[in-house]
Design a protein around this motif. Structure first.
Motif, PDB file in Angstrom:
ATOM      1  N   UNK A 166       0.703  -0.937   0.266  1.00  0.00           N
ATOM      2  CA  UNK A 166      -0.482   0.128  -0.058  1.00  0.00           C
ATOM      3  C   UNK A 166       0.638   1.510  -0.307  1.00  0.00           C
ATOM      4  N   UNK A 167       1.723   1.345   1.554  1.00  0.00           N
ATOM      5  CA  UNK A 167       2.608   2.657   1.079  1.00  0.00           C
ATOM      6  C   UNK A 167       4.114   2.740   0.566  1.00  0.00           C
ATOM      7  N   UNK A 168       4.363   1.941   0.240  1.00  0.00           N
ATOM      8  CA  UNK A 168       5.906   1.398  -0.100  1.00  0.00           C
ATOM      9  C   UNK A 168       7.059   1.208   0.457  1.00  0.00           C
ATOM     10  N   UNK A 169       6.345   1.620   2.183  1.00  0.00           N
ATOM     11  CA  UNK A 169       8.033   2.020   3.249  1.00  0.00           C
ATOM     12  C   UNK A 169       7.649  -0.150   3.490  1.00  0.00           C
ATOM     13  N   UNK A 170       9.241   0.083   3.733  1.00  0.00           N
ATOM     14  CA  UNK A 170       9.485  -1.462   4.068  1.00  0.00           C
ATOM     15  C   UNK A 170       9.509  -2.526   5.120  1.00  0.00           C
ATOM     16  N   UNK A 171       8.686  -3.047   4.489  1.00  0.00           N
ATOM     17  CA  UNK A 171       8.647  -4.191   6.155  1.00  0.00           C
ATOM     18  C   UNK A 171       9.238  -5.331   6.828  1.00  0.00           C
ATOM     19  N   UNK A 172       9.045  -4.539   7.626  1.00  0.00           N
ATOM     20  CA  UNK A 172       9.222  -5.272   9.463  1.00  0.00           C
ATOM     21  C   UNK A 172       9.510  -6.604   9.255  1.00  0.00           C
ATOM     22  N   UNK A 173      10.340  -7.151   9.804  1.00  0.00           N
ATOM     23  CA  UNK A 173       9.434  -8.540  10.376  1.00  0.00           C
ATOM     24  C   UNK A 173       8.824  -9.740  10.483  1.00  0.00           C
ATOM     25  N   UNK A 174       7.935 -10.167  10.657  1.00  0.00           N
ATOM     26  CA  UNK A 174       6.935 -10.596  10.516  1.00  0.00           C
ATOM     27  C   UNK A 174       5.085  -9.887   9.996  1.00  0.00           C
ATOM     28  N   UNK A 175       5.446  -8.980   9.335  1.00  0.00           N
ATOM     29  CA  UNK A 175       5.019  -8.268   8.446  1.00  0.00           C
ATOM     30  C   UNK A 175       4.712  -8.895   7.465  1.00  0.00           C
ATOM     31  N   UNK A 176       3.799  -8.593   6.695  1.00  0.00           N
ATOM     32  CA  UNK A 176       3.129  -9.834   5.820  1.00  0.00           C
ATOM     33  C   UNK A 176       2.474  -8.923   4.512  1.00  0.00           C
TER      34      UNK A 176
END
Length: 232
Positions: free
Chosen positions: A20-30
Motif C-alpha cells: 500500500x504505502x511502499x515502505x519497508x516491511x518489518x520482520x513478521x509483517x506480511x
C-alpha cells in the motif's frame, strides 16, 4: 529463532515493501505494514451478516443467508493497490495472504459456522490463461488455511468469455453475466451450505449469476464473502 533469523537476513538482502504505502516491511509483517493494516477501511459487515448494505443488494434477487466484505473498495485509492496487484501484476500470493487476514478477523463473529464448502467464483478459460490463476481461488486458499472449510473449485465453471465488468453500469453488468455459469456434479452440493468467494462486489451481478446457477440444485443454501465492497 532460526526462521526469524533467516527472515531478517532475507529482508536485508531483498527488502520487502508494503503493497500500500511502499515502505519497508518489518520482520513478521506480511504484504502490508502494521500502520496500513490498521488504517484499512473495514466494513465490519460480518458483525451483521444478515442485514448490511452489501447483503441488501441481493435482497429480492437471490436468497443469500450471510454476506460481507472485508474492506470498502475505492478505485484508485491506496488500499486498492493490493487488490490491483493481486489481479493484474502477477502476485497470486497476495490473494492467499488477504484470505488469511480476513478469515482470522471475521472468524470470531461465527460467520463461518455451518458452512460446508467454499466455492470460488470462476474465471473464463481465456482470462485464466491470460492471468495464470484465478484470484478467487487464491483468496479461498487463505480462508481454508484458517477455517479448514474445503474448497470445491470444480463445482461451477464459466461457460463463456465476457468483457470486463469494470466500466459497466448495473444493468450492463447483469446482461454481461446472464447464463454465464454452469454447475457440475449437482449431487455433490445438494443439501449443503456454500460460501461464494470473489474479490470485489460492486452491483453483485456476477455473484448473483453464480448463485442463480446453484439455485437450480435442490436444497442448496449459500452465503457470500468478498475482499472488497465498492458502492455502485
Amino acid at each position: 529463532m532460526t526462521t526469524s533469523l533467516l527472515e531478517r537476513i532475507l529482508n536485508l538482502i531483498a527488502p520487502r515493501a508494503c503493497a500500500i504505502c511502499g515502505r519497508r516491511l518489518a520482520p513478521g509483517e506480511e504484504m502490508i505494514c502494521s500502520s496500513c493494516n490498521y488504517s484499512l477501511p473495514r466494513t465490519y459487515q460480518w458483525q451483521h451478516p444478515y442485514d448490511n448494505e452489501m447483503a441488501k443488494i441481493f435482497w429480492g434477487r437471490i436468497p443469500v443467508e450471510r454476506a460481507a466484505a472485508w474492506i470498502y473498495h475505492h478505485g484508485g485509492s491506496q488500499e486498492a493497490r493490493m487488490i490491483y496487484t493481486l489481479k493484474y501484476r502477477g502476485h497470486p500470493e497476495f490473494g492467499e495472504i488477504m484470505g488469511e487476514m480476513l478469515a482470522e478477523e471475521i472468524a470470531p463473529s461465527r460467520f463461518f459456522e455451518g458452512i460446508d464448502a467454499i466455492i470460488p467464483v470462476p474465471l473464463a478459460r481465456k482470462r485464466l490463461r491470460q492471468r495464470g490463476y484465478n484470484q478467487s481461488d487464491e483468496i479461498a486458499k487463505g480462508i481454508n488455511k484458517i477455517t479448514n472449510i474445503p474448497i470445491w473449485d470444480k463445482t461451477v465453471t464459466r461457460s463463456q468469455f465476457t468483457t470486463s465488468q469494470t466500466h459497466k453500469d448495473r444493468w450492463e453488468r447483469a446482461d454481461n453475466v446472464e447464463g454465464l455459469f454452469q454447475v457440475h456434479h449437482p449431487e455433490q452440493i445438494q443439501g449443503h451450505h456454500l460460501l461464494l468467494i470473489d474479490d470485489i462486489c460492486t452491483t453483485g451481478a456476477t455473484l448473483t449469476a453464480c448463485a442463480q446457477s446453484l439455485m437450480e440444485v435442490e436444497n442448496v443454501r449459500f452465503s457470500i464473502l468478498t475482499l472488497g465492497y465498492a458502492k455502485s
